[in-house]
Design a protein around this motif. Structure first.
Motif, PDB file in Angstrom:
ATOM      1  N   VAL A  91       2.716   0.600  -2.064  1.00 57.90           N
ATOM      2  CA  VAL A  91       1.979   1.235  -0.973  1.00 57.90           C
ATOM      3  C   VAL A  91       1.460   2.579  -1.457  1.00 57.90           C
ATOM      4  O   VAL A  91       2.237   3.451  -1.859  1.00 57.90           O
ATOM      5  CB  VAL A  91       2.871   1.416   0.269  1.00 57.90           C
ATOM      6  CG1 VAL A  91       2.079   2.073   1.399  1.00 57.90           C
ATOM      7  CG2 VAL A  91       3.453   0.087   0.721  1.00 57.90           C
ATOM      8  N   VAL A  92       0.140   2.733  -1.449  1.00 54.16           N
ATOM      9  CA  VAL A  92      -0.505   3.962  -1.927  1.00 54.16           C
ATOM     10  C   VAL A  92      -0.844   4.831  -0.730  1.00 54.16           C
ATOM     11  O   VAL A  92      -1.447   4.370   0.253  1.00 54.16           O
ATOM     12  CB  VAL A  92      -1.781   3.628  -2.734  1.00 54.16           C
ATOM     13  CG1 VAL A  92      -2.452   4.916  -3.206  1.00 54.16           C
ATOM     14  CG2 VAL A  92      -1.447   2.726  -3.916  1.00 54.16           C
ATOM     15  N   GLU A 121      -3.515   4.197   4.125  1.00 54.96           N
ATOM     16  CA  GLU A 121      -2.625   3.522   3.188  1.00 54.96           C
ATOM     17  C   GLU A 121      -3.288   2.274   2.622  1.00 54.96           C
ATOM     18  O   GLU A 121      -4.055   1.588   3.304  1.00 54.96           O
ATOM     19  CB  GLU A 121      -1.312   3.122   3.878  1.00 54.96           C
ATOM     20  CG  GLU A 121      -0.349   4.256   4.089  1.00 54.96           C
ATOM     21  CD  GLU A 121       1.013   3.764   4.556  1.00 54.96           C
ATOM     22  OE1 GLU A 121       1.941   4.578   4.603  1.00 54.96           O
ATOM     23  OE2 GLU A 121       1.132   2.561   4.868  1.00 54.96           O
ATOM     24  N   ARG A 122      -2.978   1.997   1.374  1.00 56.05           N
ATOM     25  CA  ARG A 122      -3.451   0.774   0.734  1.00 56.05           C
ATOM     26  C   ARG A 122      -2.240   0.043   0.170  1.00 56.05           C
ATOM     27  O   ARG A 122      -1.336   0.678  -0.389  1.00 56.05           O
ATOM     28  CB  ARG A 122      -4.453   1.083  -0.379  1.00 56.05           C
ATOM     29  CG  ARG A 122      -5.819   1.507   0.119  1.00 56.05           C
ATOM     30  CD  ARG A 122      -6.667   2.105  -0.982  1.00 56.05           C
ATOM     31  NE  ARG A 122      -6.218   3.455  -1.298  1.00 56.05           N
ATOM     32  CZ  ARG A 122      -6.725   4.199  -2.285  1.00 56.05           C
ATOM     33  NH1 ARG A 122      -7.679   3.689  -3.056  1.00 56.05           N
ATOM     34  NH2 ARG A 122      -6.284   5.417  -2.501  1.00 56.05           N
ATOM     35  N   ARG A 123      -2.244  -1.266   0.302  1.00 56.02           N
ATOM     36  CA  ARG A 123      -1.110  -2.076  -0.142  1.00 56.02           C
ATOM     37  C   ARG A 123      -1.560  -3.030  -1.235  1.00 56.02           C
ATOM     38  O   ARG A 123      -2.612  -3.667  -1.126  1.00 56.02           O
ATOM     39  CB  ARG A 123      -0.513  -2.865   1.030  1.00 56.02           C
ATOM     40  CG  ARG A 123       0.184  -1.998   2.051  1.00 56.02           C
ATOM     41  CD  ARG A 123       0.717  -2.790   3.228  1.00 56.02           C
ATOM     42  NE  ARG A 123       1.529  -1.948   4.081  1.00 56.02           N
ATOM     43  CZ  ARG A 123       2.848  -1.804   3.956  1.00 56.02           C
ATOM     44  NH1 ARG A 123       3.491  -2.484   3.018  1.00 56.02           N
ATOM     45  NH2 ARG A 123       3.518  -1.019   4.758  1.00 56.02           N
ATOM     46  N   PHE A 124      -0.721  -3.138  -2.273  1.00 48.95           N
ATOM     47  CA  PHE A 124      -1.010  -4.012  -3.398  1.00 48.95           C
ATOM     48  C   PHE A 124       0.229  -4.861  -3.683  1.00 48.95           C
ATOM     49  O   PHE A 124       1.290  -4.306  -4.003  1.00 48.95           O
ATOM     50  CB  PHE A 124      -1.367  -3.197  -4.647  1.00 48.95           C
ATOM     51  CG  PHE A 124      -2.592  -2.334  -4.506  1.00 48.95           C
ATOM     52  CD1 PHE A 124      -3.834  -2.803  -4.881  1.00 48.95           C
ATOM     53  CD2 PHE A 124      -2.490  -1.048  -3.984  1.00 48.95           C
ATOM     54  CE1 PHE A 124      -4.969  -2.017  -4.755  1.00 48.95           C
ATOM     55  CE2 PHE A 124      -3.616  -0.240  -3.847  1.00 48.95           C
ATOM     56  CZ  PHE A 124      -4.862  -0.732  -4.241  1.00 48.95           C
ATOM     57  N   PRO A 125       0.133  -6.180  -3.553  1.00 48.91           N
ATOM     58  CA  PRO A 125       1.282  -7.024  -3.928  1.00 48.91           C
ATOM     59  C   PRO A 125       1.495  -6.981  -5.431  1.00 48.91           C
ATOM     60  O   PRO A 125       0.537  -7.022  -6.218  1.00 48.91           O
ATOM     61  CB  PRO A 125       0.858  -8.422  -3.451  1.00 48.91           C
ATOM     62  CG  PRO A 125      -0.633  -8.377  -3.422  1.00 48.91           C
ATOM     63  CD  PRO A 125      -1.009  -6.971  -3.074  1.00 48.91           C
ATOM     64  N   GLY A 150     -10.989   5.279  -4.746  1.00 53.32           N
ATOM     65  CA  GLY A 150     -11.243   5.939  -3.475  1.00 53.32           C
ATOM     66  C   GLY A 150     -12.387   5.271  -2.734  1.00 53.32           C
ATOM     67  O   GLY A 150     -12.792   4.154  -3.094  1.00 53.32           O
ATOM     68  N   PRO A 151     -12.958   5.937  -1.732  1.00 54.79           N
ATOM     69  CA  PRO A 151     -12.638   7.316  -1.329  1.00 54.79           C
ATOM     70  C   PRO A 151     -11.343   7.392  -0.526  1.00 54.79           C
ATOM     71  O   PRO A 151     -10.957   6.388   0.056  1.00 54.79           O
ATOM     72  CB  PRO A 151     -13.849   7.698  -0.466  1.00 54.79           C
ATOM     73  CG  PRO A 151     -14.324   6.391   0.120  1.00 54.79           C
ATOM     74  CD  PRO A 151     -14.026   5.352  -0.914  1.00 54.79           C
ATOM     75  N   ILE A 214       2.741   6.475  -4.831  1.00 55.99           N
ATOM     76  CA  ILE A 214       2.820   5.006  -4.825  1.00 55.99           C
ATOM     77  C   ILE A 214       4.281   4.642  -4.587  1.00 55.99           C
ATOM     78  O   ILE A 214       5.132   4.872  -5.455  1.00 55.99           O
ATOM     79  CB  ILE A 214       2.323   4.401  -6.147  1.00 55.99           C
ATOM     80  CG1 ILE A 214       0.890   4.843  -6.435  1.00 55.99           C
ATOM     81  CG2 ILE A 214       2.409   2.871  -6.101  1.00 55.99           C
ATOM     82  CD1 ILE A 214       0.371   4.377  -7.776  1.00 55.99           C
ATOM     83  N   THR A 215       4.577   4.102  -3.419  1.00 55.93           N
ATOM     84  CA  THR A 215       5.938   3.727  -3.056  1.00 55.93           C
ATOM     85  C   THR A 215       6.098   2.222  -3.245  1.00 55.93           C
ATOM     86  O   THR A 215       5.313   1.445  -2.718  1.00 55.93           O
ATOM     87  CB  THR A 215       6.247   4.100  -1.597  1.00 55.93           C
ATOM     88  OG1 THR A 215       5.942   5.483  -1.385  1.00 55.93           O
ATOM     89  CG2 THR A 215       7.716   3.863  -1.287  1.00 55.93           C
TER      90      THR A 215
END
Length: 219
Positions: A91-92, A121-125, A150-151, A214-215
């Motif tokens: 999670v960014v 927030e942005r999520r990446f698997p 971004g942005p 980044i969590t």
């Protein structure tokens, strides 16, 4: 003289063989075709009472040649399902506290930095053998899996900043790719040694750039 087709002997007669009496010139009759086997008769399974055709019962699998065990046929217990593989998510987000820490550490060089007013927030698997963290660059042919273009654009993030790779047993590791501003995990820890994997735990916060956190979460 004609040769008998049955015994092969020469015969002066032209109608029947002098040796075996078979009719001369008559074709040898083809052997009769074997009769098709009769389908198995329907019987009742001694174990479960279902209709059975053949040796094994299609309902319970009991072998008709074996005695019925006490209490009937034991139904095999299905093997336990394999536990699902671990899935992780990165999670960014933008973090104000990290931004202030960067400004205090870099002094006058960070005076022009401004914390973004809106940064969803942005999520990446986390899937695959490796995930590059950085900024997309068509000119350099860089297409990071975790794209922080971004942005808003974090100016402290390198084009190729870091990488997430699976740990040997389970989980994930982060590797700083000799980035300009470095990579930190957690609070109060030094920058990671470039090109050296660092094991991540559930909930670890990777700090890069001017405000980016980044969590990693184990789902």
């Amino acid at each position: 003289m004609a040769a008998c087709s049955e015994c092969g002997a020469a015969s002066r007669a032209t109608d029947f063989c002098d040796n075996c009496g078979a009719a001369l010139g008559a074709p040898t009759p083809a052997p009769p075709k074997p009769a098709a086997p009769a389908p198995p008769a329907a019987e009742e399974c001694a174990a479960c009472g279902a209709v059975r055709y053949g040796r094994f019962c299609e309902e319970c699998g009991h072998d008709a040649t074996q005695p019925v065990p006490e209490g009937g046929v034991a139904v095999p217990t299905p093997a336990p399902a394999a536990p699902p593989q671990e899935t992780w998510t990165a999670v960014v987000s933008a973090d104000r506290a990290w931004f202030e820490e960067v400004r205090a550490r870099n002094g006058p060089d960070a005076a022009g930095l401004a914390f973004p007013q809106f940064c969803p927030e942005r999520r990446f698997p986390l899937v695959g053998r490796q995930l590059t963290i950085g900024r997309r660059s068509r000119q350099r042919g860089v297409e990071p899996e975790i794209d922080l273009t971004g942005p808003p654009l974090d100016p402290g993030v390198s084009t190729v900043h870091a990488m997430l790779v699976p740990a040997p047993d389970t989980g994930w590791q982060v590797v700083d790719l000799d980035s300009t501003n470095g990579t930190t995990v957690g609070d109060g820890n030094p920058l990671l040694t470039p090109n050296t994997p660092r094991r991540l735990a559930d909930g670890d916060r990777i700090k890069i750039g001017a405000w980016t956190i980044i969590t990693v979460h184990r789902d």
